[in-house]
Design a protein around this motif. Structure first.
Motif, PDB file in Angstrom:
ATOM      1  N   THR A   1     -26.062  10.860  -4.988  1.00 26.12           N
ATOM      2  CA  THR A   1     -24.875  10.347  -4.635  1.00 26.12           C
ATOM      3  C   THR A   1     -23.998  10.296  -5.889  1.00 26.12           C
ATOM      4  O   THR A   1     -22.848  10.687  -5.815  1.00 26.12           O
TER       5      THR A   1
ATOM      6  N   GLN B   1     -22.527  13.810  -6.131  1.00 28.93           N
ATOM      7  CA  GLN B   1     -21.629  14.046  -5.127  1.00 28.93           C
ATOM      8  C   GLN B   1     -20.157  13.217  -5.524  1.00 28.93           C
ATOM      9  O   GLN B   1     -18.983  13.846  -5.424  1.00 28.93           O
TER      10      GLN B   1
ATOM     11  N   ASP C   1     -16.539  15.149  -6.284  1.00 20.70           N
ATOM     12  CA  ASP C   1     -15.671  14.846  -5.362  1.00 20.70           C
ATOM     13  C   ASP C   1     -14.299  14.248  -6.518  1.00 20.70           C
ATOM     14  O   ASP C   1     -13.091  14.767  -6.252  1.00 20.70           O
TER      15      ASP C   1
END
Length: 468
Positions: A303, A306, A310
């Motif tokens: 997570t 990511q 992003d």
């Protein structure tokens, strides 16, 4: 959070020194008055350089580099200039084990050496305007050094231009003043500035007009963040910067110089910092979002990776800290000290609910945000917090600016902030009186806030303050 800094309200100078040390911004150099700029602060300087360099080039200036060593005779050609800098000069008398035939000065500024080459490169009006800029270090032997504010060696940008007529030189000097410096300081540094004219007593040595950008620090004192100077034909006369005009006659050029320094880092600290450390304007921050793993757990590494990806894809400058072998509290204190605008904290409990914690350094809040909403929340927070810093600095300046009617009142008011007073009520004699109390006229402006052409214009407003 445990206190690691002296409170600003208790001892502002000690707080400033504590912050520089604890946030790992700089150290004192081995020679008195010099500084070592550590990576955290140098990254700020790099972002300042990148933004300003783009703006300067947009005005048509080109970068060049001129020597660190200047023949002493160059400085003596412009009498007012050498007199103004004499107390600060570092002079080299020996080189290669031998005494030099002529001493050389370590550059305090480059008007003289650049003037020498402007004369060499300028023959015709077609060669003008000549718009030059350099990024360099300079040396001014400082008797009372303070890191970032006054050091014997510092980094800066210095622009030097030559023009065919006075109006063109004035227009360009003011373009730099407003379009480059003022806009950068207010939109990127989030620091409101008074832009005006220095009095004849305060203007740069050898200049005909000096235009400063003056900001109020957290303790109410003033700091000059940059200047733009009209040099008239003084340096052109001293260095024979002459050209053949359109009618074929020989004319002297009109020159300007302008600069900002690593002093802006000190201003950023003193305007925006609080008792927990720095608060870095988001647009300037090398790290805008700091992704922190609170504690290892299932799904957390993926997570975190990511979220980092992003945010990078959205143009946010982001860094991951997954060093769970160091206590989270210690890492959080370090992030607060260094002023990262946003912290994104990932722990097993929040992640089990599909959330992360968004900590906003400038607003001082913590909120739970869904993982899939992090990018939007960060971008909105960065823009809002940039504005919040500027608004807070402006409100602080307004609250500590006092309208007065006499020089004695101005001196008294300057103990707590800026004194705003009619220049007619001050004048040359009043300015000298204020100086005796360590209060100076920071700048003169017209009633509408614009920059005057002369200190003799009627109806001018003066800002007086104590300063760094």
């Amino acid at each position: 959070m445990a206190r690691v800094l002296t409170p600003r309200a208790e001892d502002f100078p000690r707080w400033y020194q504590d912050l520089i040390s604890k946030a790992e911004l700089a150290d004192n150099g081995p020679v008195r008055g010099t500084m070592v700029i550590r990576p955290t602060a140098y990254a700020l300087w790099e972002n300042m350089v990148a933004d300003l360099d783009r703006r300067i080039k947009d005005t048509g200036a080109q970068n060049a580099y001129f020597p660190l060593f200047i023949p002493e005779s160059y400085l003596t050609r412009e009498a007012e200039h050498v007199e103004g800098f004499s107390p600060e000069l570092a002079v080299v008398t020996h080189g290669g084990g031998k005494q030099l035939e002529e001493p050389v000065v370590v550059r305090p500024t480059s008007e003289t050496v650049i003037g020498e080459f402007m004369a060499k490169w300028t023959q015709s009006y077609r060669d003008l305007p000549l718009l030059l800029n350099q990024w360099a270090n300079v040396v001014r032997w400082e008797m009372r050094p303070r890191i970032f504010l006054r050091t014997s060696e510092f980094l800066w940008q210095e622009g030097h231009t030559a023009h065919a007529d006075e109006e063109d030189a004035r227009t360009y000097a003011r373009r730099i003043l407003h379009d480059v410096y003022q806009d950068f300081m207010e939109s990127e540094l989030a620091i409101p500035v008074h832009v005006g004219r220095k009095t004849d007593r305060e203007r740069f040595a050898g200049a005909t007009s000096t235009y400063p950008l003056e900001a109020m620090m957290g303790d109410g004192k003033a700091l000059q963040l940059g200047t733009s100077h009209e040099l008239g034909q003084n340096f052109a006369r001293a260095f024979n910067i002459a050209f053949s005009g359109k009618d074929g006659g020989q004319e002297l050029a009109w020159t300007t110089s302008w600069g900002v320094t690593t002093r802006m880092i000190g201003a950023l600290i003193m305007v925006h910092g609080d008792d927990n450390g720095m608060r870095v304007p988001p647009r300037l921050a090398p790290i805008q979002a700091y992704v922190m793993v609170v504690k290892d757990g299932e799904g957390i590494p993926a997570t975190a990776a990511q979220i980092v990806a992003d945010l990078k894809a959205a143009g946010v400058r982001v860094q991951l800290n997954d060093r769970t072998d160091t206590p989270f509290g210690r890492r959080a204190v370090d992030a607060e000290l260094k002023g990262y605008p946003i912290r994104i904290e990932l722990g097993p409990r929040d992640l089990a609910e599909g959330n992360v914690t968004l900590a906003r350094r400038i607003e001082g809040t913590k909120t739970a945000v869904p993982v899939n909403g992090v990018v939007k929340a960060v971008i909105e927070a960065l823009e809002a917090d940039q504005k919040a810093l500027y608004d807070a600095a402006l409100a602080h300046r307004e609250a500590r600016t006092f309208e007065v009617s006499t020089v004695d009142e101005a001196i008294e008011a300057a103990a707590n902030g800026f004194a705003k007073i009619s220049w007619d009520a001050v004048g040359v004699e009043g300015e000298a009186k204020a100086n005796q109390s360590a209060v100076s006229v920071r700048c003169l402006v017209r009633a509408d806030g614009s920059v005057p052409l002369s200190q003799d214009e009627p109806g001018l407003v003066a800002y007086l303050a104590r300063s760094y």
